[in-house]
Design an enzyme around this catalytic site. Sequence first.
Site, mmCIF file in Angstrom:
data_model
loop_
_atom_site.group_PDB
_atom_site.id
_atom_site.type_symbol
_atom_site.label_atom_id
_atom_site.label_comp_id
_atom_site.label_asym_id
_atom_site.label_seq_id
_atom_site.Cartn_x
_atom_site.Cartn_y
_atom_site.Cartn_z
ATOM 1 N N GLU A 56 0.815 -1.219 0.000
ATOM 2 C CA GLU A 56 0.000 0.000 0.000
ATOM 3 C C GLU A 56 0.847 1.267 0.000
ATOM 4 O OE1 GLU A 56 -2.900 -0.395 3.164
ATOM 5 O OE2 GLU A 56 -4.092 -1.791 1.951
ATOM 6 N N GLU A 103 -10.677 -5.259 9.510
ATOM 7 C CA GLU A 103 -9.573 -4.298 9.438
ATOM 8 C C GLU A 103 -8.649 -4.618 8.275
ATOM 9 O OE1 GLU A 103 -7.160 -1.058 10.285
ATOM 10 O OE2 GLU A 103 -9.205 -1.499 10.906
ATOM 11 N N VAL A 131 -3.258 -11.645 2.110
ATOM 12 C CA VAL A 131 -2.689 -12.903 1.630
ATOM 13 C C VAL A 131 -1.300 -12.568 1.104
ATOM 14 C CG1 VAL A 131 -2.872 -14.765 -0.062
ATOM 15 C CG2 VAL A 131 -4.936 -13.899 1.065
ATOM 16 N N GLY A 167 -4.219 -15.780 -5.403
ATOM 17 C CA GLY A 167 -4.795 -16.457 -6.559
ATOM 18 C C GLY A 167 -5.087 -17.930 -6.375
ATOM 19 N N GLY A 207 -7.072 -19.039 -3.703
ATOM 20 C CA GLY A 207 -8.301 -19.192 -2.935
ATOM 21 C C GLY A 207 -8.208 -18.843 -1.464
ATOM 22 N N GLY A 221 -7.778 -15.870 -0.039
ATOM 23 C CA GLY A 221 -8.579 -14.675 0.248
ATOM 24 C C GLY A 221 -10.054 -15.016 0.362
ATOM 25 N N ASN A 275 -6.813 0.030 -5.748
ATOM 26 C CA ASN A 275 -6.615 -1.417 -5.670
ATOM 27 C C ASN A 275 -7.759 -2.135 -6.395
ATOM 28 O OD1 ASN A 275 -5.945 -4.030 -5.027
ATOM 29 N ND2 ASN A 275 -5.660 -3.643 -2.838
ATOM 30 N N TYR A 324 -13.970 -8.073 -4.056
ATOM 31 C CA TYR A 324 -15.038 -7.824 -3.089
ATOM 32 C C TYR A 324 -16.398 -7.704 -3.770
ATOM 33 C CZ TYR A 324 -11.316 -6.963 0.311
ATOM 34 O OH TYR A 324 -10.225 -7.088 1.133
#
Length: 162
Positions: free
Chosen positions: A27, A83, A87, A93, A95, A97, A124, A131
């Site tokens: 980030e 919060e 991963v 990639g 699974g 997450g 992002n 999501y």
Amino acid sequence: MDYTIRNATKKDMPAVLDLIKELAVFEKEPDAVEVTVEDLQNDGYGEPPAFHCFVAEVNSKIEGIALIYNRYSTWKGKAIHLEDLIVSEAMRGIGLGTALLDEVITYAHSRGVKRVNWEVLDWNEPAITFYESKGAIVMREWDVVHLDENGIKNYVAKLNRN
């Protein structure tokens, strides 16, 4: 690939902190992490615990986390705040997450919460797409507001207390 999702333990906090630091680098805030292993152990396993954490383990190594805490919505009632869902870059990639998010949502449902909420950086796009694919609503018209430690100190210093 075989993996396990489980509740984190106090002993997992060094690995949890490593993933938090990896996220900070991703980030573009590599120096922003101030929390320590001791903070995580004391805060997550004190009375009352400040957070709950799930870990994703692959070959006995923690490769992902989801850190949550209780919250309250004046509009909806009991809520949970996610919060961070992290991963490791090497394991994205496969699974993890999805498995971590599944665990968070199942946990929230079992506790009768009315909402699970979290933030995502506007740049992002892979996370936003992920999501949204799970049914989450990304509320782009809302801004996140923070008052950091310095801001809190300055605020309190300016209060006129007699």
